[in-house]
Structure formats: C-alpha cells, structure tokens
Design a protein around this motif. Sequence first.
Motif, PDB file in Angstrom:
ATOM      1  N   ALA B 112      69.251 -39.839  58.425  1.00  0.00           N
ATOM      2  CA  ALA B 112      69.847 -40.360  57.195  1.00  0.00           C
ATOM      3  C   ALA B 112      70.945 -39.418  56.696  1.00  0.00           C
ATOM      4  O   ALA B 112      72.024 -39.850  56.283  1.00  0.00           O
ATOM      5  CB  ALA B 112      68.774 -40.519  56.114  1.00  0.00           C
ATOM      6  N   ASP B 162      63.347 -48.146  58.059  1.00  0.00           N
ATOM      7  CA  ASP B 162      63.052 -48.391  56.639  1.00  0.00           C
ATOM      8  C   ASP B 162      63.160 -47.111  55.818  1.00  0.00           C
ATOM      9  O   ASP B 162      63.664 -47.123  54.699  1.00  0.00           O
ATOM     10  CB  ASP B 162      61.648 -48.988  56.485  1.00  0.00           C
ATOM     11  CG  ASP B 162      61.602 -50.446  56.920  1.00  0.00           C
ATOM     12  OD1 ASP B 162      62.676 -51.065  57.047  1.00  0.00           O
ATOM     13  OD2 ASP B 162      60.488 -50.953  57.141  1.00  0.00           O
ATOM     14  N   LYS B 165      66.904 -46.179  55.443  1.00  0.00           N
ATOM     15  CA  LYS B 165      67.591 -47.009  54.441  1.00  0.00           C
ATOM     16  C   LYS B 165      67.134 -46.665  53.027  1.00  0.00           C
ATOM     17  O   LYS B 165      67.930 -46.672  52.084  1.00  0.00           O
ATOM     18  CB  LYS B 165      67.368 -48.498  54.747  1.00  0.00           C
ATOM     19  CG  LYS B 165      68.126 -48.945  56.006  1.00  0.00           C
ATOM     20  CD  LYS B 165      68.097 -50.467  56.160  1.00  0.00           C
ATOM     21  CE  LYS B 165      69.103 -50.884  57.229  1.00  0.00           C
ATOM     22  NZ  LYS B 165      69.442 -52.309  57.158  1.00  0.00           N
ATOM     23  N   TRP B 168      68.971 -43.637  51.997  1.00  0.00           N
ATOM     24  CA  TRP B 168      70.364 -43.958  51.618  1.00  0.00           C
ATOM     25  C   TRP B 168      70.439 -44.584  50.226  1.00  0.00           C
ATOM     26  O   TRP B 168      71.498 -44.602  49.616  1.00  0.00           O
ATOM     27  CB  TRP B 168      71.000 -44.887  52.655  1.00  0.00           C
ATOM     28  CG  TRP B 168      71.365 -44.221  53.952  1.00  0.00           C
ATOM     29  CD1 TRP B 168      71.648 -42.900  54.163  1.00  0.00           C
ATOM     30  CD2 TRP B 168      71.510 -44.854  55.244  1.00  0.00           C
ATOM     31  NE1 TRP B 168      71.947 -42.675  55.498  1.00  0.00           N
ATOM     32  CE2 TRP B 168      71.881 -43.857  56.179  1.00  0.00           C
ATOM     33  CE3 TRP B 168      71.369 -46.170  55.691  1.00  0.00           C
ATOM     34  CZ2 TRP B 168      72.105 -44.133  57.538  1.00  0.00           C
ATOM     35  CZ3 TRP B 168      71.593 -46.442  57.037  1.00  0.00           C
ATOM     36  CH2 TRP B 168      71.963 -45.430  57.948  1.00  0.00           C
ATOM     37  N   ASP B 169      69.327 -45.135  49.753  1.00  0.00           N
ATOM     38  CA  ASP B 169      69.295 -45.710  48.399  1.00  0.00           C
ATOM     39  C   ASP B 169      68.696 -44.754  47.364  1.00  0.00           C
ATOM     40  O   ASP B 169      68.618 -45.108  46.187  1.00  0.00           O
ATOM     41  CB  ASP B 169      68.444 -46.994  48.389  1.00  0.00           C
ATOM     42  CG  ASP B 169      69.180 -48.184  48.997  1.00  0.00           C
ATOM     43  OD1 ASP B 169      70.399 -48.064  49.266  1.00  0.00           O
ATOM     44  OD2 ASP B 169      68.530 -49.226  49.194  1.00  0.00           O
ATOM     45  N   HIS B 216      75.100 -48.255  52.993  1.00  0.00           N
ATOM     46  CA  HIS B 216      74.425 -47.888  54.235  1.00  0.00           C
ATOM     47  C   HIS B 216      75.473 -47.856  55.344  1.00  0.00           C
ATOM     48  O   HIS B 216      76.177 -48.865  55.541  1.00  0.00           O
ATOM     49  CB  HIS B 216      73.376 -48.924  54.631  1.00  0.00           C
ATOM     50  CG  HIS B 216      72.266 -49.086  53.632  1.00  0.00           C
ATOM     51  ND1 HIS B 216      71.283 -50.029  53.783  1.00  0.00           N
ATOM     52  CD2 HIS B 216      71.981 -48.434  52.475  1.00  0.00           C
ATOM     53  CE1 HIS B 216      70.432 -49.953  52.757  1.00  0.00           C
ATOM     54  NE2 HIS B 216      70.842 -48.993  51.945  1.00  0.00           N
ATOM     55  N   VAL B 219      74.583 -50.362  60.871  1.00  0.00           N
ATOM     56  CA  VAL B 219      73.447 -50.200  61.777  1.00  0.00           C
ATOM     57  C   VAL B 219      73.665 -51.084  63.010  1.00  0.00           C
ATOM     58  O   VAL B 219      73.851 -52.296  62.887  1.00  0.00           O
ATOM     59  CB  VAL B 219      72.112 -50.545  61.093  1.00  0.00           C
ATOM     60  CG1 VAL B 219      70.957 -50.485  62.099  1.00  0.00           C
ATOM     61  CG2 VAL B 219      71.843 -49.575  59.938  1.00  0.00           C
ATOM     62  N   VAL B 235      67.359 -55.831  60.849  1.00  0.00           N
ATOM     63  CA  VAL B 235      68.145 -54.711  60.314  1.00  0.00           C
ATOM     64  C   VAL B 235      69.540 -54.524  60.892  1.00  0.00           C
ATOM     65  O   VAL B 235      70.338 -53.789  60.314  1.00  0.00           O
ATOM     66  CB  VAL B 235      67.389 -53.364  60.480  1.00  0.00           C
ATOM     67  CG1 VAL B 235      65.998 -53.435  59.859  1.00  0.00           C
ATOM     68  CG2 VAL B 235      67.326 -52.914  61.934  1.00  0.00           C
TER      69      VAL B 235
END
Lengths: 445, 445
Positions: B112, B162, B165, B168-169, B216, B219, B235
């Motif tokens: 990440a 998961d 991501k 990233w949030d 993001h 991907v 995803v």
Amino acid sequence: MSSSPRHLKLFLFPAASGAHVAAWRHPASRDGAPDFAADRATAELAEAAGFDALFFADRLAFGGRDKASAERSSGAAGLEPLTLLAALSAVTRDIGLVATASTSYQEPFHVARSFASLDHLSGGRAGWNLVTSLTDAEAGNFGREQHFEHGERYQRAEEFVDVVKALWDSLEDDAFPRDKASGRYLDGSKVHPLEHRGRHFSVRGPLNVPRPPQGHPLVVQAGSSEEGLQLAARVADVVFTTQQELAQAQAFYRELKSRLPAFGRQPEQQLIMPGLSVIVGRSRGEAEDKLRALNELIDIDVAVSFLSALSGGTDLSAYPLDGPLPELALTNGNRSKQALFLRQAREKGLSIRQLALQVAGSGGHRVLLGTAEEVADDLQLWFESGAADGFNFKPLYLDDNLREFAEQVLPILRERGLFKREYASGTLREKLGLARPLNRFQGRS
Amino acid sequence: MSSSPRHLKLFLFPAASGAHVAAWRHPASRDGAPDFAADRATAELAEAAGFDALFFADRLAFGGRDKASAERSSGAAGLEPLTLLAALSAVTRDIGLVATASTSYQEPFHVARSFASLDHLSGGRAGWNLVTSLTDAEAGNFGREQHFEHGERYQRAEEFVDVVKALWDSLEDDAFPRDKASGRYLDGSKVHPLEHRGRHFSVRGPLNVPRPPQGHPLVVQAGSSEEGLQLAARVADVVFTTQQELAQAQAFYRELKSRLPAFGRQPEQQLIMPGLSVIVGRSRGEAEDKLRALNELIDIDVAVSFLSALSGGTDLSAYPLDGPLPELALTNGNRSKQALFLRQAREKGLSIRQLALQVAGSGGHRVLLGTAEEVADDLQLWFESGAADGFNFKPLYLDDNLREFAEQVLPILRERGLFKREYASGTLREKLGLARPLNRFQGRS
C-alpha cells in the motif's frame, strides 16, 4: 580529482520539512506535503553544494505518539524513502542515495533486491540505513501486538544483514557473459544459492538482480546500545550518531573504531558522522535570534509529546511543565537517546519545558549557532580532533537553512582544504574512499 | 482533449529484452543487462507514441527452471520493477507506471505504501499488478519450502487487496489542512485506523502516506482460473489475459464483464487487455521472414525448458522432441496457461518442438504478423467486436520492434479514430476513463 581521506564528509538528512518540529510553519519552509518538484530542488541544491549523500529516515507507522501532537506537527505521513530515492536517482548524477529499511519488518530478499536495483539505477550510489524499528505502532502493521524486545531485534538484525550481504554476493560480478554470438547468457558456475536456514530467516537464493556496481551498497547504521555498537563495528560503513559534546563524541569515536580490528576491519574503513544542525548569522546574536524566532512557532504540548516519544514513551504531560524530568525507566525504545536526555537534563538542571523545546527544536541532535567562521571552526575542530569523519547535516527547515550553510560555511571549509571542490568519479564507495567488497566466491568457482 | 471510451488502450510490457526468448541475441536488441539509459529511452519512445502505461512483470526468484536454460536466456535476473518505475516517473510525464507485486510474499502495508508513494511521485500514474506468485523457488526465498496451494493463495490475495484498499482510504483526501498560521497540520477526525485482524493478516493502520492522487492506484490482475476470475471481477480495473483466438477472447470478455454487476460494478469500469506481439512487414511474407529469422536464434533446449515451465513444471525434455505433448497433470502452477497449451497442441496436432518454438517465440501470447493495415484491421476487429478494450503490447525485442509498431500501425489506428492523438490531462485513471474511488469514510467523519 580523487577523494581524500582528509576531506570531511557530509550527508544531508532532509526530513519532510526539516529537523525542527515547527519547521513546516516557517514562512519560507516547505510544509511537508508530498511534492516531488520540491524534493528534486532540494536534491539538486545538495548536489550542487557537494553533499556526499542524501539520507532519508523511515518509520513503518503513521506518526505522532498522541492525537494532539500528530495534529500539530508534520512528520505523521510522507513518502516511502526507497521509492523517493529511486525517482531522485534519475535527476541526479553524483550524490549518494541512502534509504532506511527495517530488519524487523522487512524480508532480507526484498531489501537485498531493492537496494541492488537502486545501486544499478544510480550507477553505484545506493546506501542502506539498517534499523531495527522502534515502536509497537510499527509492529501492529505487520501482524504483531508488540515490537520485538531489544535483544531479539538485534539478533534478527545480525542475521538479516548477513543474509542480505550473502545475497549481494550470490551472483559473481562476471556471472553474465551475455554473448550474442554463442548464445551463452549466464555462466552457471558463478551463481551461488545460499540455502540459508537460520533462526529467524530461511532464504534459498540466489538474488535475481546482477551484483550491484558497488559490490555491496553502502551500509549505514545508527544504534548506540551495546548491541548496536557491536553490529556497527562488524558491518557499518557509515555510523550515524547523536553527539552533543566534543569530549563525548571523541570517546564514542575512539570506542567504536577500537572495536573494528576484532572484526578484521581497519578504522579507516568506517566513517563516523554525528548529526548536526546549523544556524548561521552575521553574529552569534543574529543566529540566536533566528533560532528564537523558529522556536516561537513551537506548540509546547507538541514539544512535550515529542520529548515523551524520544525518551521512551513515558507521558511527560502528566508532570509539571516547569519542574524537573522525572525518573524514567529505560524502555524498549531507543535506549541510548533516553540515557542522553536524562544526563543532559540532570547536568544542566533543565525543566521539562526547557528540555522539550531544546529537543523539539533539533530532533535531538546538536544545533550549532554562530557566524560562518565560527561554525567552520567548530566542524574543523571535531573533524581534526578525532570526534567525527564528517556530519549528517539536518537542516532545521527547507531549503533556506540548507542554502545558507552551503553558501556561507562550505566555501570556508573548501578554502581550508577540508571539503572537496568537486565530486570524485566512480561509485559512492569510491567517492567516500571506502573499498569495494570483494565477492566471497570470486576466484573460488 | 478528454479520453474517449471509443479509444482502444495500449500498455507496453517491455520485459528485459523483449517477449521473444531469444530477443537478447538479436543484433539490434538490448541484451537485458541493467541499463537505465536504455530503460529511459524505451519509456520515452512509448510515451511519444501515446502508450497508456508501462507494465512490468515480476518474479521473486532467480529465473530459469533448469541450469541449461538459465545459462542461455535473459530472464534470470533484472531490476525490481517498483524501483525502476519510480526512477522512470522522474523522466516521464503522462505514461502510466504499472508494477507487479506479490500478495503471497509481500506485506499489505509495504505494498500500500510503495504504490501510494509512486502515485504521489508521478502525479497519479501508479498501478499495481496483483499476482499471487507461482513457484516453489519464490517460496524458498521467504522462509517456505513450498508455494501456497492455489486455493489458499487466492484466499490470501482476497484479504490482501482488501487491506491495501482500506489502507489507501485510511487517511481522507482532506486530512491535512497544513495551516501554517494556526499550526493545525492534520485533522485527526479524518484519520481511520483499520484494526484489521484477518485470517492471514493483522494490520493496525492507518497508512503513513497521504491518500494517493488517484484515490487508489490502478489495480491490474491477470488470473484466469475460477478464483482468478472472481478476484478480477471484484477488484481489477484492468485485466491482463492470454487470448489467441477471437471467439475465445469474446467469450472471456463476455464472461468476465458479466460477473461485474454482482459486485456492484459496471462493465465499463474494467478494461480487458489481452497480450499481443506484432511483426509488421511490407507483406505478410516479409513479416513471416522476420519471425523466422528471430526463431533461428532460439536454442531448442531452452524453448523446451521454457514450455516445461509454462505448462506446469513437467520436464518435457524427457519426451521425444517431434512427438506429441504428453498428458500433463494440472499442477500448482499457472493452471489456465496449462489448459490453453494443452488445447492448442491437441487441436493443431503440434509436436513438442513446434509448440515449444511457438511459445518461446511469444511468451505464450498471440503474435500477429502482417502489413500495418492488416495488423490495424485485426486490432480494430478485436476492439469493435467485444474481444478487447485494448492490448498489452509485448515487443518481441527492444526497441526496434516497438518502434515499427509505433511508426507504422499507430498512425493508421489514429486515422481511424481508434487511438488517441494526445494524452488527456489528469491522472492515469482519468486518462483511462476510470472513476476515482471515493474514500469509504468521506462525509462520515
């Protein structure tokens, strides 16, 4: 022009906006937001000034020991240093590129590979600052509740660095003939799997990157505990250290260099470089005024939180601000820094507020104030009296504080023959006068 | 000029010296030695031609399934792709930068962080090609005797992506006011630790990099097994696939796009891009001659080893070279490629030698031969008949094979309105017409 051992070495330790905790608030300073154009400008300034390397610290967790201080200082988030240095490798030519990577929460194969790649990309300018990480916050991002205990993390570090170096030797320098005519790409006799099965790591090898131009990228280390000193004596090409006073710096220098022969190393095979910040003024008073103006930007709660973190995690905000530092148990954090703070506070009778401001204003390293001549005199004294082979220069804010040092102090050091006039050719090791490690398999296959 | 969904997309998949197993021996080709100046030249050529992204594969082990083939082909060692792409980010402006990283032998926090950093460095051009790794050789570099079994590695991949991501949030887009006047650096209400405790990973968070410019990073995913398809449907922004024939490509395209609504996604939120190599000639015969000349550089033992590796690890050199492909058990390797090879060999009655040369000459992807007009016709047909949203272009060797495609085929596609005339502004997602993921916490704090 070849590098001379009589030249003091300078690394630049930029941090997000500078070493001073309130740097980001200074009107002329960067605010610490990701900004590659600004990173590039700092790197170009450092290279034009002749700094030997850029040196980026790292932490594997969102920063700020408590919510209040995270909200008021700039170090909580930033870019991953290897990625940043790889980008900077493409826009610089001579300056070294030293990134921090953890032996506690990385894999030896990844670390060996990334630094070997950076070394190729940069024409032999990569360096690895080996750290064991410090905090439970970092542990929590890698599946552990708590950070490894001090002794265990040094055992891991010892094994980790041995595996990394073995991986850097696992392909000999001339393993790839790449002969288009015959179709012979690789000389399989020059490929050496490790089959390492150790207490902490099992790594089959070989590495999948050709041997780095430097043989081994530069290894930098900063531990000052007994375990840290032994590791530094055994493997570090460059030692980054916190030293506030000449006599103690000389003692540290003598102590560490005296440990090298036991590992078959010569004292000149290692460079000891204390951290240092500088404020130059036309008079000492002007330099002091500049620091005072910077310190006025400090939020005292942030400074106390910063001191709490550096001194081992005890929450000092629970104690009277103008009272003395309480007894602190040595914790699983950075023990040598804790001991240094305790000693300073005791010796000088500093209150929590005074020590907090001092530490927050410097990142815990020495801050030298004076005219350019006075600063040059001091650096010369440390360099010539066996306290330092050079310095990790930590600008208090970016870039003006760096520019002042480069424009006002470096010309004096050059005039005195203490700092190079131009880069030597070759790799970072060659520029620093450090030998290229022979491949352990060379000539045996 | 904004990006149009009617433009086909092109990624460039350079490999060390090209997709052809003997590329490195071609007189005009790079030989696969680390050479950043050459990597930069390839990237600049691709950007001048309007490719949407550079796409680097990866393997976490020294290559070559057996010693003989490792000695005679160029893929055994190279640079780590994230490091290389970070360097290329500094010398390019528009082209996307997609690197491969493993969900089996990396940590979600590191992945990440690295891709978030590359996204910042590049102004929003980063992409992560998510792979589960393939081999025991890779496992052996990370403390395991054997690679994870197929099902387990997809379970790990699902959890891994998961967590990435969520990291990233974990800092909202506007988490950092950085207000110099008030001293407020961070808005703590916009920081969201994960406290993730899953079956395979425990990650406390938050990430220590500000939210990436793309929200993001892109991907990319390439699995085609049942598990791989489900992961891609859930995803992947871009799917890289091996497709040799139009009807099968259309079926794959329909199948995958039909799975998206179950995950709340629209079909146009995903780009399906088969791999493709091209040889252009003034006639089809000239193109065939060029391929024949290239294939004459192939060592048949290397080709058989390459086929053995791609088809699951069975040593095919034990079988008669001009006899049929034996029955192969589906192994723990890349099952969908194995099935494809088996089907091709059976349908066309290919001998081991024939199949080996075909696979080694293409890396297992489609090779299109013809005049520039014929090639353009074929790409247009695939694009307009629901077989592809674009292509992962794999030059057979570097850089001439890329240059020919860029100079001869792309102008025809532009004339037909099928390929953009210039880059759209903005991030890679914006250029590709893909939405920026909203932060899951936005507006809730």
